[in-house]
Design an enzyme around this catalytic site. Structure first.
Site, PDB file in Angstrom:
ATOM      1  N   ARG A 262       0.832  -1.074   0.036  1.00  0.00           N
ATOM      2  CA  ARG A 262       0.049  -0.072  -0.041  1.00  0.00           C
ATOM      3  C   ARG A 262       0.728   1.207   0.072  1.00  0.00           C
ATOM      4  O   ARG A 262       1.724   1.297   0.804  1.00  0.00           O
ATOM      5  CB  ARG A 262      -0.924   0.102   1.207  1.00  0.00           C
ATOM      6  N   ARG A 277       2.435   1.099  10.512  1.00  0.00           N
ATOM      7  CA  ARG A 277       1.959   1.446   9.249  1.00  0.00           C
ATOM      8  C   ARG A 277       2.993   1.373   7.828  1.00  0.00           C
ATOM      9  O   ARG A 277       3.859   2.365   7.845  1.00  0.00           O
ATOM     10  CB  ARG A 277       1.474   2.959   9.038  1.00  0.00           C
ATOM     11  N   GLU A 349      -6.558  -0.680  15.409  1.00  0.00           N
ATOM     12  CA  GLU A 349      -7.272  -1.873  14.525  1.00  0.00           C
ATOM     13  C   GLU A 349      -6.305  -2.741  14.199  1.00  0.00           C
ATOM     14  O   GLU A 349      -4.939  -2.461  13.839  1.00  0.00           O
ATOM     15  CB  GLU A 349      -7.748  -0.957  13.290  1.00  0.00           C
ATOM     16  N   SER A 352     -10.314  -5.608   9.823  1.00  0.00           N
ATOM     17  CA  SER A 352     -11.687  -4.980   9.630  1.00  0.00           C
ATOM     18  C   SER A 352     -12.294  -6.186   8.830  1.00  0.00           C
ATOM     19  O   SER A 352     -11.582  -6.911   7.983  1.00  0.00           O
ATOM     20  CB  SER A 352     -11.467  -3.915   8.441  1.00  0.00           C
ATOM     21  N   ARG A 390       0.882  -6.282  12.765  1.00  0.00           N
ATOM     22  CA  ARG A 390       0.328  -5.542  13.876  1.00  0.00           C
ATOM     23  C   ARG A 390       0.094  -6.434  15.051  1.00  0.00           C
ATOM     24  O   ARG A 390       0.133  -6.131  16.410  1.00  0.00           O
ATOM     25  CB  ARG A 390      -0.948  -4.933  13.528  1.00  0.00           C
TER      26      ARG A 390
END
Length: 429
Positions: A262, A277, A349, A352, A390
């Site tokens: 990403r 991130r 988070e 999801s 994460r």
């Protein structure tokens, strides 16, 4: 992608649903293009019928020696053919306009989710586990002595730039163990089929799951047109691209561990320290393909599957339902699972889990035959089960000790050769 028939039937409801996302009414523009497209198609069909009639009359005129009628009818057929070609081209142009407009619109939010502007308006569903009481001030993952030597950001920056990391020694082994543990739980306990899929995909696959056309800046494209997947949702969901399935083939439940890429466009200045991130990361993704009437229950099932990983690791977390303002563009409803990070003193988070309804299926033309043999669009769902990096962060921060070592979750012992901790020197012991 949206059902144009549903928009024709209930344009007000369509606009009302989009307004929950803060968008202006658009049904009138859609229907105007649709009406123009249909009018062109109808006009072309009428012209074709007239051309066919004239063509039949040409033979009769020639047989009776009526040269004037013959020439008039031949000219009429030529004119009709030219008109048909023009009308078909105009209809195709209107269809392209309509498709472009529909492809650019987000999914309609589920009636059950809360309205809101951003993440502050998300609604907590439950909390599981209690954050540990530390006798010292807990550190962030990259500050913990046990992890510092194994998280090499400097070498990664030399190799690739910012937002990359080189994992070494115990950190690399622990990262690998976490991914293996997740896959084993999902395949052996949750019944998911393990898949190994490409990380390079054709452009239409990105369209199929909704990353394109609006969000191309969030992903990377190669010079020969392939796209690097931002998540294996793209590959797993597209395994039914263009297919007509039998009802008994559903549900299809899959899991895959892949590299993900990403660009993190729009996130400048956010989470720049550590590996929270990254441009390149690993994730175990879950995807389900279901009948429409089963997707709500499947969403709950997949949420529990993601939560089960955290339960087995003994990590505190909370589960929230996203409001309209925080909902991803391609989804109807999303549950975020947020793990407790004591170094940040907050929940972050880690998964999801979302249901897209038939939004992706329409883009992919993925259907199944219902009990009456009628083709219907499937429903698609996806969720992280979990983001491996994460999860590594959460294990390190929640297991850190005052001597700089890290105590590891019991669920990982068998993946680490019976080792139970990482010493302050960064060695598995």
């Amino acid at each position: 992608m949206h059902d144009i028939r549903a928009i024709r039937e209930t344009p007000g409801a369509f606009d009302a649903a989009l307004s929950r996302r803060g968008l202006a009414p658009v049904s009138s523009e859609i229907l105007a293009i649709d009406e123009a497209r249909r009018a062109k198609i109808q006009a072309a069909e009428t012209a074709q019928a007239e051309a066919n009639r004239a063509a039949k009359e040409i033979g009769a005129a020639k047989a009776r020696g009526d040269d004037a009628a013959f020439e008039r009818l031949r000219a009429e057929v030529a004119d009709k053919k030219a008109a048909i070609a023009r009308l078909n081209d105009e209809a195709k142009a209107e269809d392209a306009r309509l498709t472009e407009l529909l492809l650019g619109l987000p999914n309609l939010p589920d009636d059950s989710i809360p309205d809101g502007d951003d993440e502050d308006d998300n609604v907590e569903l439950r909390r599981t586990g209690s954050p540990r009481n530390f006798s010292f001030t807990p550190k962030e993952h990259y500050e913990i002595p046990a992890a510092r030597g194994g998280l090499d950001f400097e070498t990664a920056a030399t190799l690739s730039g910012s937002r990359f990391v080189v994992l070494k020694g115990a950190m690399a082994r622990l990262h690998r163990a976490l991914a293996q543990f997740m896959l084993d739980v999902h395949t052996e306990e949750h019944g998911l089929t393990e898949m190994i899929t490409p990380v390079l995909v054709r452009e239409e696959m990105m369209y199929g799951t909704g990353q394109l056309p609006k969000f191309g800046e969030d992903s990377y494209q190669t010079t020969n047109g392939w796209w690097l997947i931002p998540t294996s949702e793209v590959t797993l969901t597209n395994v039914v691209h263009g297919k007509l399935l039998e009802a008994e083939a559903l549900p299809i439940r899959m899991a895959s561990h892949t590299q993900c890429f990403r660009s993190e466009a729009g996130s400048a200045g956010r989470d720049t320290s550590g590996m929270l991130r990254q441009h390149q990361f690993e994730k175990v993704e879950m995807v389900s393909i279901t009948r429409p009437e089963d997707s709500a229950a499947e969403h709950e099932r997949m949420t529990r599957q993601a939560e089960a990983i955290l339960d087995k690791l003994g990590l505190p977390y909370r589960t929230v339902v996203l409001c309209t303002g925080d909902l991803g563009a391609g989804m109807r409803k999303t549950h975020d699972i947020e793990v407790w990070l004591p170094g940040q003193d907050r929940y972050r988070e880690i998964s999801s889990v979302s249901v897209a309804g038939d939004y992706q299926a329409r883009r992919m033309n993925a259907r199944y035959r219902d009990e009456d043999g009628k083709p219907r669009f499937v429903h698609t769902l996806n969720g992280s089960g979990l983001a491996v990096g994460r999860t590594l962060i959460a294990v390190l921060e929640n297991g850190q000790q005052d001597d700089g070592s890290v105590e590891l979750p019991e669920a990982l012992y068998r993946y680490l050769g019976g080792r139970t901790r990482v010493t302050a020197d960064g060695v598995l012991a």
